[in-house]
Write a protein that holds these residues in place. Structure first.
Motif, PDB file in Angstrom:
ATOM      1  N   UNK A  33     -68.960 -30.417  73.313  1.00  0.00           N
ATOM      2  CA  UNK A  33     -69.072 -28.989  73.643  1.00  0.00           C
ATOM      3  C   UNK A  33     -67.738 -28.281  73.458  1.00  0.00           C
ATOM      4  N   UNK A  34     -66.641 -28.998  73.729  1.00  0.00           N
ATOM      5  CA  UNK A  34     -65.307 -28.420  73.577  1.00  0.00           C
ATOM      6  C   UNK A  34     -64.918 -28.278  72.114  1.00  0.00           C
ATOM      7  N   UNK A  35     -65.596 -29.037  71.255  1.00  0.00           N
ATOM      8  CA  UNK A  35     -65.271 -29.083  69.821  1.00  0.00           C
ATOM      9  C   UNK A  35     -63.815 -29.507  69.621  1.00  0.00           C
ATOM     10  N   UNK A  36     -63.431 -30.470  70.463  1.00  0.00           N
ATOM     11  CA  UNK A  36     -62.058 -30.973  70.401  1.00  0.00           C
ATOM     12  C   UNK A  36     -62.057 -32.438  70.846  1.00  0.00           C
ATOM     13  N   UNK A  37     -62.011 -33.346  69.884  1.00  0.00           N
ATOM     14  CA  UNK A  37     -62.073 -34.775  70.190  1.00  0.00           C
ATOM     15  C   UNK A  37     -60.914 -35.241  71.056  1.00  0.00           C
ATOM     16  N   UNK A  38     -59.791 -34.546  70.992  1.00  0.00           N
ATOM     17  CA  UNK A  38     -58.611 -34.961  71.756  1.00  0.00           C
ATOM     18  C   UNK A  38     -58.516 -34.289  73.127  1.00  0.00           C
ATOM     19  N   UNK A  39     -59.574 -33.554  73.540  1.00  0.00           N
ATOM     20  CA  UNK A  39     -59.558 -32.934  74.865  1.00  0.00           C
ATOM     21  C   UNK A  39     -59.346 -34.021  75.926  1.00  0.00           C
ATOM     22  N   UNK A  40     -58.479 -33.721  76.898  1.00  0.00           N
ATOM     23  CA  UNK A  40     -58.086 -34.704  77.910  1.00  0.00           C
ATOM     24  C   UNK A  40     -59.158 -34.848  78.984  1.00  0.00           C
ATOM     25  N   UNK A  41     -59.513 -36.102  79.319  1.00  0.00           N
ATOM     26  CA  UNK A  41     -60.412 -36.359  80.441  1.00  0.00           C
ATOM     27  C   UNK A  41     -59.746 -35.819  81.695  1.00  0.00           C
ATOM     28  N   UNK A  42     -60.458 -34.974  82.436  1.00  0.00           N
ATOM     29  CA  UNK A  42     -59.851 -34.321  83.585  1.00  0.00           C
ATOM     30  C   UNK A  42     -60.473 -34.759  84.908  1.00  0.00           C
ATOM     31  N   UNK A  43     -61.790 -34.745  84.995  1.00  0.00           N
ATOM     32  CA  UNK A  43     -62.461 -35.107  86.259  1.00  0.00           C
ATOM     33  C   UNK A  43     -63.876 -35.584  85.956  1.00  0.00           C
ATOM     34  N   UNK A  44     -64.426 -36.383  86.871  1.00  0.00           N
ATOM     35  CA  UNK A  44     -65.791 -36.808  86.730  1.00  0.00           C
ATOM     36  C   UNK A  44     -66.409 -37.048  88.109  1.00  0.00           C
ATOM     37  N   UNK A  45     -67.735 -36.998  88.169  1.00  0.00           N
ATOM     38  CA  UNK A  45     -68.457 -37.235  89.414  1.00  0.00           C
ATOM     39  C   UNK A  45     -69.763 -37.948  89.087  1.00  0.00           C
TER      40      UNK A  45
END
Length: 119
Positions: A102-114
């Motif tokens: 969705x970000x269209x950015x493979x290098x987007x940093x993992x930030x949070x998860x639940x």
């Protein structure tokens, strides 16, 4: 005979569905985009309650709900331009993969998860 079989089938469906619904849970992530503070909610009975809990646990008046999820994983990635993008999935990896897509950015940093819901 057909009516009895239909009633029996309906009763069996209820026996299977009602316990599953009783275990259905909501989760949410709230983020303060100014500070990066994060609040989480897990296993809440409704989306509204989960969103409220996540915002309250974020610890800032600027917190915004980034995602809410029903019986699954939610993940948020941070793009290079500072924008947070969310995704949901049946696994943590799938949720992050969908967020990056969705970000269209493979290098987007993992930030949070639940994770919330089924066990």
């Amino acid at each position: 005979m057909k009516i009895k079989l239909s009633a029996l089938a309906a009763a069996l469906v209820l026996l299977l569905v009602v316990p599953a619904l009783a275990q259905a849970k909501w989760g949410a992530i709230a983020i303060d985009p100014e500070t990066g503070k994060v609040g989480y909610a897990r296993n809440d009975p409704t989306a509204s309650v989960a969103k409220t809990h996540a915002k309250n646990r974020c610890g800032s008046n600027h917190c915004k709900v980034a995602l809410w999820v029903f019986n699954g994983y939610g993940a948020v990635v941070l793009k290079k331009n500072g924008v947070y993008i969310s995704g949901i999935g049946r696994t943590k990896a799938e949720a992050f993969e969908k967020a990056r897509k969705r970000a269209r950015e493979d290098s987007a940093r993992s930030f949070a998860w639940v994770f919330s819901g089924y066990s």
